[in-house]
Motif scaffolding. Structure first.
Motif, PDB file in Angstrom:
ATOM      1  N   VAL A  83      -7.016 -34.606 -66.473  1.00  0.00           N
ATOM      2  CA  VAL A  83      -5.795 -35.405 -66.572  1.00  0.00           C
ATOM      3  C   VAL A  83      -6.165 -36.878 -66.507  1.00  0.00           C
ATOM      4  O   VAL A  83      -7.034 -37.287 -65.715  1.00  0.00           O
ATOM      5  N   ARG A  94       5.506 -34.008 -70.465  1.00  0.00           N
ATOM      6  CA  ARG A  94       5.369 -33.025 -71.528  1.00  0.00           C
ATOM      7  C   ARG A  94       6.769 -32.810 -72.091  1.00  0.00           C
ATOM      8  O   ARG A  94       7.651 -32.265 -71.423  1.00  0.00           O
ATOM      9  N   TYR A 101       3.049 -35.031 -66.151  1.00  0.00           N
ATOM     10  CA  TYR A 101       1.713 -34.443 -66.245  1.00  0.00           C
ATOM     11  C   TYR A 101       1.189 -33.997 -64.875  1.00  0.00           C
ATOM     12  O   TYR A 101       0.387 -33.069 -64.789  1.00  0.00           O
ATOM     13  N   PRO A 187      -3.147 -31.339 -69.653  1.00  0.00           N
ATOM     14  CA  PRO A 187      -1.694 -31.289 -69.834  1.00  0.00           C
ATOM     15  C   PRO A 187      -1.230 -31.758 -71.200  1.00  0.00           C
ATOM     16  O   PRO A 187      -0.156 -31.376 -71.659  1.00  0.00           O
ATOM     17  N   SER A 191      -6.246 -36.927 -72.917  1.00  0.00           N
ATOM     18  CA  SER A 191      -6.576 -36.812 -71.496  1.00  0.00           C
ATOM     19  C   SER A 191      -8.060 -37.056 -71.212  1.00  0.00           C
ATOM     20  O   SER A 191      -8.442 -37.331 -70.077  1.00  0.00           O
TER      21      SER A 191
END
Length: 497
Positions: A83, A94, A101, A187, A191
């Protein structure tokens, strides 16, 4: 009380052979694992449990296909979740689940654990002691989940000398892993999954472990044309990242074969190739396309179906960007990119059937309206009335249609609206007396205690999953929550209402 129109269209068709995909994909991943020695880092792009983007643009694709493949290897695999600290600080969400996240990290951990997969650790990339990153780390440690930090590297991804050094990847934490297959997921996009894998290759080499890397990314599909709507839909989905599909120049040079990849993989490939050469003396990959294991392009059973589904996805993403721009959550350049993709796909706003139907309803009634396109192609419309707004209206009208109830049938008595409206305006401070979707459904549930038709209508709610809708005004948070909970894929015009 409410009136709506019905228009018959084409029913949903399948354009993707999921069984063939599972067989081909599983075999290809196993072959890639066998190619390397001690350990394979497998970057999983997209979503593992619920890849709804893939299921929308490739009708027939099961949202959990990647998971089904992984479960076949669960005794040999561990999960590393990555992340980005900046995404945490920005409270990035999201969009399909409407959760941040940080909460998505915990959801993923629970989902993996519940199906018997081992979550080894969480890596926070771009770490700079951001407040939200430190908060997530504290929560993870309370659950005994190991947390590692990876940092920004000046000159990434072009300065390979700096990257492949003690000051580059060497500054990152070494992630302790215990199994031969390490699945790196996240997520959402951006990332830092690939950078995490590359950093680990550097560290594993220092520890005398021969490790390999491969990428399991569904999009762009490397063996479809660059401007195929499926690949354009991927660009639309990642417009906020400014991802661009490109011809893979390395693959073209090596094999004289045209394949499609995207800019970030092409940019990072020289780094990966150089790292392999440092570790093994030569690189097992001659191009970014070589790194991938995706077999989706071989499993399209009806190209026309997938093209049309992808065009609808491009339109959904376009309306989403319009909303983001109105709410000052993105720049004008992001909208311009979406407009360019509409042109490439040769589509306009009203090529989304529910958009056209909703706007026609508004033009006739002179009130904010909506339309929902059911899976059999039927278009059901609704409008703002003195009792409810357009979101509640289209849900009511859709379940009436599905229950084969006459559109003029009042499933909620008119005098039942008054106490709710009185509560909203006189006690809760609302200026809008109309019922939102949740309030309408509660009233309908109460009516169902004595009205068999209301009960029959309520029983149709699960059939709204996956249907398309459009509203000609902005949508309240409570209505959006209900539409998402029902699985309705909605677009709307945020600049109105």
């Amino acid at each position: 009380m409410l009136q709506f129109i019905r228009q018959r269209g084409n029913s949903v068709k399948t354009g993707f052979d999921n069984d063939k995909y599972l067989a081909l994909q599983s075999e290809n991943i196993k072959n890639r694992i066998a190619q390397f020695g001690d350990k394979l880092y497998l970057e999983f792009g997209g979503k593992l449990f619920d890849d709804y983007h893939a299921s929308r643009v490739l009708p027939g694709f099961a949202p959990d296909s990647k998971l089904q493949m992984l479960l076949q290897l669960k005794d040999h695999a561990e999960i590393v979740i990555v992340v980005n600290a900046n995404h945490l600080q920005e409270n990035k969400i999201r969009s399909d689940l409407r959760i941040g996240y940080d909460e998505e990290v915990f959801r993923l951990i629970d989902e993996f654990t519940n199906v018997g997969l081992y979550v080894g650790s969480v890596v926070i990339t771009q770490y700079g002691r951001q407040k939200e990153a430190k908060r997530l780390e504290s929560r993870l440690k309370r659950k005994n989940i190991p947390v590692y930090h990876h940092y920004s590297i000046e000159g990434y991804p072009t300065n390979t000398k700096k990257i492949i050094s003690k000051e580059g990847f060497g500054h990152n934490d070494y992630i302790q892993t215990s199994r031969e297959l390490v699945v790196v997921t996240a997520p959402g996009p951006g990332s830092g999954k690939m950078a995490t894998c590359l950093s680990q290759l550097y560290h594993e080499n220092l520890h005398g472990i021969k490790a390999g890397y491969a990428k399991y990314e569904t999009f762009p599909i490397w063996n479809l044309p660059l401007d195929h709507p499926v690949n354009l839909a991927y660009e639309a989905a990642t417009a906020d990242l400014n991802d661009v599909n490109m011809i893979d120049p390395f693959h073209l040079t090596a094999y004289n074969e045209i394949t499609v990849n995207y800019n970030r993989d092409i940019e990072i490939f020289p780094v990966l190739k150089h790292m392999f050469e440092e570790i093994y003396g030569e690189s097992p990959y001659l191009s970014p396309t070589d790194m991938g294991v995706n077999m989706a392009g071989f499993c399209i059973s009806d190209d026309l179906v997938c093209r049309e589904a992808s065009k609808q996805e491009i339109l959904r993403r376009y309306f989403g960007t319009l909303t983001r721009l109105y709410n000052e959550l993105c720049t004008e350049s992001e909208l311009q990119k979406q407009q360019l993709l509409l042109q490439k796909a040769q589509i306009v706003e009203e090529d989304r059937p529910c958009v056209k139907a909703a706007r026609e309803k508004e033009a006739r009634t002179h009130s904010f309206s909506g339309a929902i396109e059911l899976k059999d192609g039927t278009l059901v419309t609704g409008k703002t009335s003195q009792f409810m707004g357009p979101c509640a209206a289209i849900i009511m009208n859709a379940i009436k249609y599905l229950a084969n109830i006459d559109e003029k049938e009042d499933l909620i008595k008119k005098d039942a609206f008054k106490p709710i409206q009185n509560l909203k305006t006189n006690y809760l401070g609302s200026l809008n007396p109309r019922l939102h979707s949740n309030e309408m459904l509660i009233a309908l549930s109460l009516s169902a205690q004595s009205n068999p038709l209301a009960k029959k209508a309520l029983e149709q709610l699960p059939k709204l999953q996956g249907n398309q809708a459009h509203i000609t005004s902005r949508i309240s948070n409570v209505d959006m929550t209900i539409l998402n909970n029902l699985g309705i894929q909605v677009t709307y015009e945020a600049q109105k209402g």
